[in-house]
Design an enzyme around this catalytic site. Structure first.
Site, PDB file in Angstrom:
ATOM      1  NE  ARG A 346     -64.215 -96.186  55.529  1.00 50.98           N
ATOM      2  CZ  ARG A 346     -63.884 -96.680  56.846  1.00 50.98           C
ATOM      3  NH1 ARG A 346     -64.211 -95.865  57.483  1.00 50.98           N
ATOM      4  NH2 ARG A 346     -62.768 -97.463  57.418  1.00 50.98           N
ATOM      5  CG  LEU A 457     -59.011 -98.297  64.245  1.00 52.98           C
ATOM      6  CD1 LEU A 457     -58.304 -99.644  64.144  1.00 52.98           C
ATOM      7  CD2 LEU A 457     -59.446 -98.524  66.294  1.00 52.98           C
TER       8      LEU A 457
END
Lengths: 650, 248
Positions: A346, A457
């Protein structure tokens, strides 16, 4: 109350280093097992008498509250939303990593560990990350058992896909709504415990103060957001699972209600705040359309599996994308990073997009956007196959922009997404205030300076289902004395909350809370966002204390404290952002290296890549609140297994 | 663009409530409906009035918090769209828009457009889960799930719990919400051991919370922003019938 309203930390003091992280040594693959064996256990009969407060009901908080109640503790669970099911974990789209190696493509616990340490740009702890990789395997089993409808192959087995920063296919997903499905699993487990009497649920309650007695966390002061009543809740231990603070930037992919208040109130009571400047910028977000914009919407990173990112070769090319022939397009990620192409991590993808836009080659009405094009995928796989994989994301994009991504390429731009900084915790997830544990995005651990896709997550559920329930017993087993409801520390905390609420309502100035928040957000994005310079950070450090002073003199908060008052809720949160923002800038200023999503313009390689400085900055920066100049405590990072190296995705 | 708004204002659950007219002159067609509310509220605050209270959070169509009836339809006129994803490009310049809270006996009004939907949580607490204590799970590949079942489970599981189905239903029934959860868990092998108990307990809680019975008007599925299919209600009825007649 507003004690810091005018003060400014022009500088900081370096304090004693943080030495004890409670992490076992020895072979890395046995550390977690040995720690679990080493913890003291609480007798089941005693668990029933022990009370634990959990603030926040996302993946970490919901799973922790449910599991602690299953173990037999009395749990009180708090969330500011009307239902625990609305926590912002629900919005995570892409997936969750696990080292199951179901594809036989060479994945392993060690490889997931390695990729995560490297992806975090060598600013996370090896012991923690290894534990995370080990537990990842159990998480999938747990969620499947709960009925999480992960994507399946025709043979009935679980499907996986690959994600940014990885060359193996280890990401489990439920269409583009993985976070929702995982959260509903945890929420349903939580509701089961509510029904069984193990958890008392307090929805529409906001924690506004931490109660510390004899140096230990003993409870919280929470405001019932409907009646306005503030009340103390006491316990043997407090768990914060209150999420990240990306909303300090005003525009972010966070839910509007996400805030730093629970963490910041704990910080002011002695919990160190680690690496506050580490913010993840996500590359695939729908660009801003105007000043009215209230939040940013992410498009799942999984889109980069099949979408190709490009801009026109020529600056200022205003032709429609379909009119630009292939030879006049620059597929800049594929060009610059041939090994990973569009699947670079990212921070790399975000910065590359910013650079082409800065060079005048950005697309869309504002010039702050790049194309994410599915034309090739549609001609290769056919429209139905693309729709099966990404249909709901395409639909969402069309709803927001009014454009059909099957016909024209999507436009994307980087946006503030996830905060890797947070309250400092040791290996047991305990903060520097004994009895205060911090899980999920609210803590700083595991991700380093940059988070790989699909690892948030994983961390939330690892902390909540498996780590905290094992480690918190060690604290509780050592014995916690009862505390009186009228102890002076309790009264003080209640009075502080009441005073603050009263003060906010009494100012009656002429500026709205949102206008302050927007101005702070602009400052943070311009000076403490994707690219930082010492000069810019100093500017922000000058302006933020002024802005805070103006806030406490001219903010206008209508209504009363004795009712649902959303302006008052926002005001308290923005007041805390105005303090946090300054600490973030200070942390960014002192870290004179580029690292992960934190790019210091003064620290770059010859070809413009981020240049880390391991000699000087291979540490966690943990800040102590003093009310004046903060104190910096450094925790040195040691790498015994993954040797720090220049991250190259070329 | 200019929009005339008629918005329901109600101080608290006891207050009678009324529609109040407002005007926003500087709306933009790229704004979401909630951003329009933000613009209005900023103006109200500066004018010394209390802003309109409304629930919202993620603003990306997934948390299920936003809940308002726009021109008579829960979440407004756009198909498969939550209020936060409804943009003003779907309205005309100069249009008058009526905004009200979700109305149902089981969703008491808290303030203005905010309603109390905790009855949904109690329905889930009444059996909407699989009992799988942490750490007791078998290997994930131990029970394969045919893709068809996994897909149907997912389609039902996509429910965001917003309550539009209840607000749209003339009987104030939560059958679509209930059916979605029954179908999601009932399609999976893991959901079988508790299948009968689940449906009986959940229906009992649903009725006790004051939700009405289903008369197959289908308004719920039309209003559902996640397009939960009406057949989850048939599934609910089948499961309920089977559980009540064959329960061992």
């Amino acid at each position: 109350m507003s004690s810091k309203s005018g003060a400014s930390y022009s500088d900081f003091i370096t304090g004693s280093p943080l030495v004890d992280t409670a992490a076992p040594d020895g072979p890395i693959e046995t550390r977690w097992e040995r720690r679990r064996f080493g913890v003291k256990l609480v007798n089941p009969a005693n668990k029933r008498k022990m009370k634990i407060i959990v603030v926040g009901t996302g993946l970490a908080g919901g799973s922790a509250a449910a599991t602690l109640a299953e173990l037999g503790y009395q749990v009180s669970s708090f969330c500011y939303q009307d239902s625990p099911r609305r926590a912002h974990s629900i919005a995570a789209q892409g997936g969750i990593n696990a080292a199951k190696n179901y594809r036989g493509d060479g994945d392993s616990i060690y490889r997931l560990f390695y990729d995560t340490v490297k992806g975090g740009d060598f600013r996370s702890r090896e012991s923690n990350v290894h534990r995370l990789a080990e537990i990842s395997v159990q998480i999938i089993d747990q969620c499947v058992a709960q009925g999480v409808p992960f994507a399946r192959e025709y043979g009935g087995l679980l499907d996986t896909r690959s994600f940014g920063g990885a060359q193996v296919s280890r990401t489990f997903y439920a269409r583009g709504q993985t976070g929702q499905q995982l959260l509903l699993g945890a929420y349903q487990a939580l509701e089961r415990q509510i029904d069984a009497g193990g958890v008392t649920m307090y929805p529409r309650h906001e924690m506004l103060e931490l109660i510390v007695v004899d140096g230990r966390a003993r409870g919280i002061v929470a405001r019932d957001l409907v009646t306005g009543e503030t009340r103390s809740h006491l316990a043997d231990a407090v768990v914060l699972a209150s999420g990240g603070y990306g909303n300090v930037f005003y525009l972010s992919t966070n839910a509007k209600g996400c805030n730093v208040t629970a963490s910041w109130r704990a910080h002011r009571k002695g919990a160190l705040f680690a690496n506050p400047c580490y913010t993840q910028i996500h590359p695939t977000c729908i660009p801003v359309s105007g000043d009215h914009q209230s939040k940013l919407t992410l498009m799942s990173e999984s889109l980069r599996n099949d979408g190709r990112v490009w801009v026109p070769q020529k600056a200022g090319d205003t032709r429609a994308p379909g009119d630009i022939p292939d030879a006049e397009r620059d597929y800049f990620l594929e060009r610059q990073y041939p090994a990973f192409g569009n699947l670079v991590p990212r921070d790399i993808a975000s910065r590359a997009a910013k650079n082409v836009c800065d060079a005048g080659r950005g697309v869309g009405p504002t010039g702050l956007g790049v194309y994410l094009d599915f034309a090739d995928a549609i001609s290769r796989l056919g429209r139905p196959a693309v729709a099966a994989k990404y249909g709901n994301l395409f639909q969402m994009y069309q709803r927001i922009t009014g454009e059909d991504p099957y016909e024209v390429p999507m436009r994307i731009f980087p946006a503030v997404h996830y905060t890797m900084g947070g309250l400092w915790v040791d290996y047991d997830l305990q903060s520097t205030v004994p009895g205060l544990f911090v899980v999920g995005e609210a803590n700083f651990s595991d991700h380093g300076a940059n988070r790989l896709g699909a690892s948030a997550l994983m961390q939330g559920l690892a902390d909540g289902y498996f780590v905290l329930p094992n480690t918190i017993g060690d604290y509780l087993a050592r014995g916690v004395e009862p505390v009186a409801t009228d102890a002076p520390e309790v009264r003080e905390a209640e009075a502080a909350v009441a005073g603050r609420v009263e003060k906010l309502l009494s100012i009656d100035g002429d500026r709205t809370v949102d206008s302050f928040h927007r101005e702070l957000g602009h400052l943070m994005w311009d000076h403490c966002g994707m690219e930082r310079t010492a000069e810019g950070l100093r500017k922000a450090l000058d302006r933020i204390p002024e802005l805070r002073r103006e806030f406490w003199q001219t903010v206008k908060v209508p209504g009363s404290a004795a009712t649902l008052n959303q302006s008052l809720e926002k005001a308290g949160r923005v007041a805390d952002f105005l303090e946090l923002g300054e600490l973030m800038c200070l942390d960014a200023l002192h870290r004179e290296e580029s690292c992960g999503g934190h790019f210091r313009a003064e620290s770059q390689t010859e070809d413009g890549e981020a240049a880390r400085d391991d000699e000087r900055f291979s540490y966690v920066a943990a800040w102590e609140y003093t009310g004046a100049a903060p104190v910096l405590h450094k925790e040195d990072l040691n790498f015994d297994y993954v040797t720090p190296s220049q991250r190259s995705y070329k | 663009m200019r929009l005339n708004l008629r918005i329901w204002r109600q101080d608290n659950a006891e207050d009678k409530g009324r529609l109040v007219a407002y005007r926003v002159d500087d709306a933009d067609e790229d704004m979401s409906f909630l951003e329009l509310m933000d613009v209005l509220n900023e103006k109200l605050i500066l004018d010394g009035e209390e802003p309109v209270a409304f629930d919202h959070d993620c603003r990306e169509g997934i948390c299920g918090a936003c809940s308002m009836v726009i021109n008579g339809e829960p979440h407004g006129p756009q198909k498969a769209t939550t209020t936060c994803q409804l943009h003003l490009r779907h309205f005309r310049d100069g249009e008058t828009i009526t905004v009200e809270p979700f109305r149902a006996a089981a969703f008491p009004v808290v303030k203005d457009l905010v309603v109390d939907r905790t009855s949904f949580d109690r329905i889930i607490a009444g059996g909407g889960y699989i009992s799988a204590p942490t750490g007791a799970a078998p290997e994930a590949h131990a029970a394969p799930v045919p893709k068809r079942n996994a897909d149907r489970a997912f389609t039902a599981a996509a429910c965001i719990g917003c309550g539009a189905c209840v607000a749209a239903c003339p009987n104030g029934s939560a059958s679509l919400f209930l059916g979605a959860k029954i179908t999601h868990l009932g399609e999976l092998p893991q959901g079988q051991p508790e299948r009968s108990d689940r449906v009986i307990r959940m229906v009992k809680t649903h009725d006790a919370e004051g939700f009405g019975g289903c008369t197959n008007t289908g308004e719920c599925a039309v209003a559902c922003p996640k397009e939960i299919p009406l057949d989850v209600i048939s599934q609910l009825n089948r499961d309920y019938l089977s559980a009540t007649t064959h329960r061992r």
